[in-house]
Write a protein that holds these residues in place. Structure first.
Motif, PDB file in Angstrom:
ATOM      1  N   CYS A  48       0.795  -1.234   0.000  1.00  0.00           N
ATOM      2  CA  CYS A  48       0.000   0.000   0.000  1.00  0.00           C
ATOM      3  C   CYS A  48       0.828   1.285   0.000  1.00  0.00           C
ATOM      4  CB  CYS A  48      -0.964   0.013   1.180  1.00  0.00           C
ATOM      5  SG  CYS A  48      -0.194   0.333   2.775  1.00  0.00           S
ATOM      6  N   GLY A  49       2.057   1.245   0.502  1.00  0.00           N
ATOM      7  CA  GLY A  49       2.917   2.423   0.494  1.00  0.00           C
ATOM      8  C   GLY A  49       2.673   3.415   1.612  1.00  0.00           C
ATOM      9  N   ALA A  50       1.726   3.161   2.518  1.00  0.00           N
ATOM     10  CA  ALA A  50       1.409   4.120   3.590  1.00  0.00           C
ATOM     11  C   ALA A  50       2.577   4.329   4.546  1.00  0.00           C
ATOM     12  CB  ALA A  50       0.181   3.657   4.365  1.00  0.00           C
ATOM     13  N   THR A  52       5.832   4.388   3.691  1.00  0.00           N
ATOM     14  CA  THR A  52       7.032   4.735   2.935  1.00  0.00           C
ATOM     15  C   THR A  52       7.852   5.811   3.636  1.00  0.00           C
ATOM     16  OG1 THR A  52       5.916   4.162   0.872  1.00  0.00           O
ATOM     17  CG2 THR A  52       7.910   5.497   0.686  1.00  0.00           C
ATOM     18  N   CYS A  61       9.410   0.826   1.826  1.00  0.00           N
ATOM     19  CA  CYS A  61       8.284   0.495   2.701  1.00  0.00           C
ATOM     20  C   CYS A  61       8.876   0.079   4.044  1.00  0.00           C
ATOM     21  CB  CYS A  61       7.445  -0.636   2.116  1.00  0.00           C
ATOM     22  SG  CYS A  61       6.513  -0.132   0.652  1.00  0.00           S
ATOM     23  N   CYS A 105      -2.926   7.227   3.704  1.00  0.00           N
ATOM     24  CA  CYS A 105      -1.977   7.087   2.605  1.00  0.00           C
ATOM     25  C   CYS A 105      -1.104   8.323   2.414  1.00  0.00           C
ATOM     26  CB  CYS A 105      -2.714   6.792   1.300  1.00  0.00           C
ATOM     27  SG  CYS A 105      -3.740   8.171   0.719  1.00  0.00           S
ATOM     28  N   GLY A 108       2.842   8.388   2.891  1.00  0.00           N
ATOM     29  CA  GLY A 108       3.543   7.625   1.855  1.00  0.00           C
ATOM     30  C   GLY A 108       3.575   8.351   0.526  1.00  0.00           C
ATOM     31  N   PHE A 109       2.448   8.975   0.153  1.00  0.00           N
ATOM     32  CA  PHE A 109       2.414   9.759  -1.079  1.00  0.00           C
ATOM     33  C   PHE A 109       3.391  10.932  -1.000  1.00  0.00           C
ATOM     34  CE2 PHE A 109      -1.730   7.815  -2.189  1.00  0.00           C
ATOM     35  CZ  PHE A 109      -1.502   7.564  -3.531  1.00  0.00           C
ATOM     36  N   SER A 112       7.006   9.577  -1.286  1.00  0.00           N
ATOM     37  CA  SER A 112       7.281   9.121  -2.664  1.00  0.00           C
ATOM     38  C   SER A 112       7.405  10.311  -3.610  1.00  0.00           C
ATOM     39  CB  SER A 112       6.178   8.173  -3.140  1.00  0.00           C
ATOM     40  OG  SER A 112       6.198   6.992  -2.382  1.00  0.00           O
ATOM     41  N   LEU A 132       4.386   7.324  -8.092  1.00  0.00           N
ATOM     42  CA  LEU A 132       3.411   7.104  -7.028  1.00  0.00           C
ATOM     43  C   LEU A 132       2.677   5.770  -7.157  1.00  0.00           C
ATOM     44  CD1 LEU A 132       1.830  10.682  -6.789  1.00  0.00           C
ATOM     45  CD2 LEU A 132       3.799   9.748  -5.547  1.00  0.00           C
ATOM     46  N   ASN A 135       1.841   3.482  -4.183  1.00  0.00           N
ATOM     47  CA  ASN A 135       1.017   4.025  -3.101  1.00  0.00           C
ATOM     48  C   ASN A 135      -0.456   3.888  -3.466  1.00  0.00           C
ATOM     49  OD1 ASN A 135       3.664   5.740  -3.287  1.00  0.00           O
ATOM     50  ND2 ASN A 135       3.003   5.834  -1.172  1.00  0.00           N
ATOM     51  N   CYS A 137      -4.508   4.676  -2.549  1.00  0.00           N
ATOM     52  CA  CYS A 137      -5.466   5.519  -1.844  1.00  0.00           C
ATOM     53  C   CYS A 137      -6.833   4.870  -2.003  1.00  0.00           C
ATOM     54  CB  CYS A 137      -5.484   6.934  -2.425  1.00  0.00           C
ATOM     55  SG  CYS A 137      -6.750   7.966  -1.660  1.00  0.00           S
TER      56      CYS A 137
END
Length: 167
Positions: A48-50, A52, A61, A105, A108-109, A112, A132, A135, A137
């Motif tokens: 999910c990238g949250a 990051t 991650c 999210c 992480g966004f 990134s 992105l 990641n 959302c």
């Protein structure tokens, strides 16, 4: 209970020492040991990238990296984007463009996007969407986020041109 390991790292520009168990993820260490709760737990599988963060300037991650692997590393979390309590251009553009909803999210966004803009100050929409892609959302969709990153890139470039013109 496992024996804890002493780790020294530079986090958000500050040298820190902390103890963590060998099995603890960097995410757990950041949140539970260092009380840097900006990075979010979304999936614990790196999908999910949250969570990051930047490790040596590269997006990682933090749920997939062990805290002990931070030894000697330079790490930037979302808390490190603001300077002396002043939000970065990128953070402000996310607010301006309403590029967030629930906020899980968002860290992480932001990380990134920072990584992208550090490497490429003039990204195309395709570049932003590619950077992105790791990641996810679940609330707002991606158009506002992409527009915020592109607007931040333009604002950062214009600040740089203003500094150059002032010299």
């Amino acid at each position: 209970m496992s024996k804890k390991t002493l780790v020294e790292a530079t986090i958000n520009g500050e040298t820190v020492e902390f103890l963590c168990e060998p099995r603890q993820s960097l995410l757990e260490t950041l949140r539970d040991v260092l009380e840097l709760t900006g990075s979010k737990e979304g999936c614990l599988t790196g999908d999910c990238g949250a969570c990051t963060v930047l490790v040596e300037g590269r997006p990682v991650c933090s749920c997939l990296m062990l805290g002990v692997e931070a030894q000697g590393k330079n790490i930037t979390t979302v808390e490190g984007l603001a300077t002396n309590g002043v939000l970065s251009v990128l953070q402000n553009k996310f607010l301006e463009h309403a590029a967030l909803q629930c906020g899980i999210c968002t860290p992480g966004f932001l990380i990134s996007a920072k990584s992208l803009l550090d490497r490429n100050p003039k990204p195309t929409e395709h570049d932003v969407r590619y950077a992105l892609a790791g990641n996810l959302c679940r609330c707002t969709g991606y158009d506002k986020i992409v527009k915020a990153v592109l607007d931040a890139a333009a604002a950062i470039r214009s600040q740089g041109e203003g500094k150059a013109a002032a010299r």
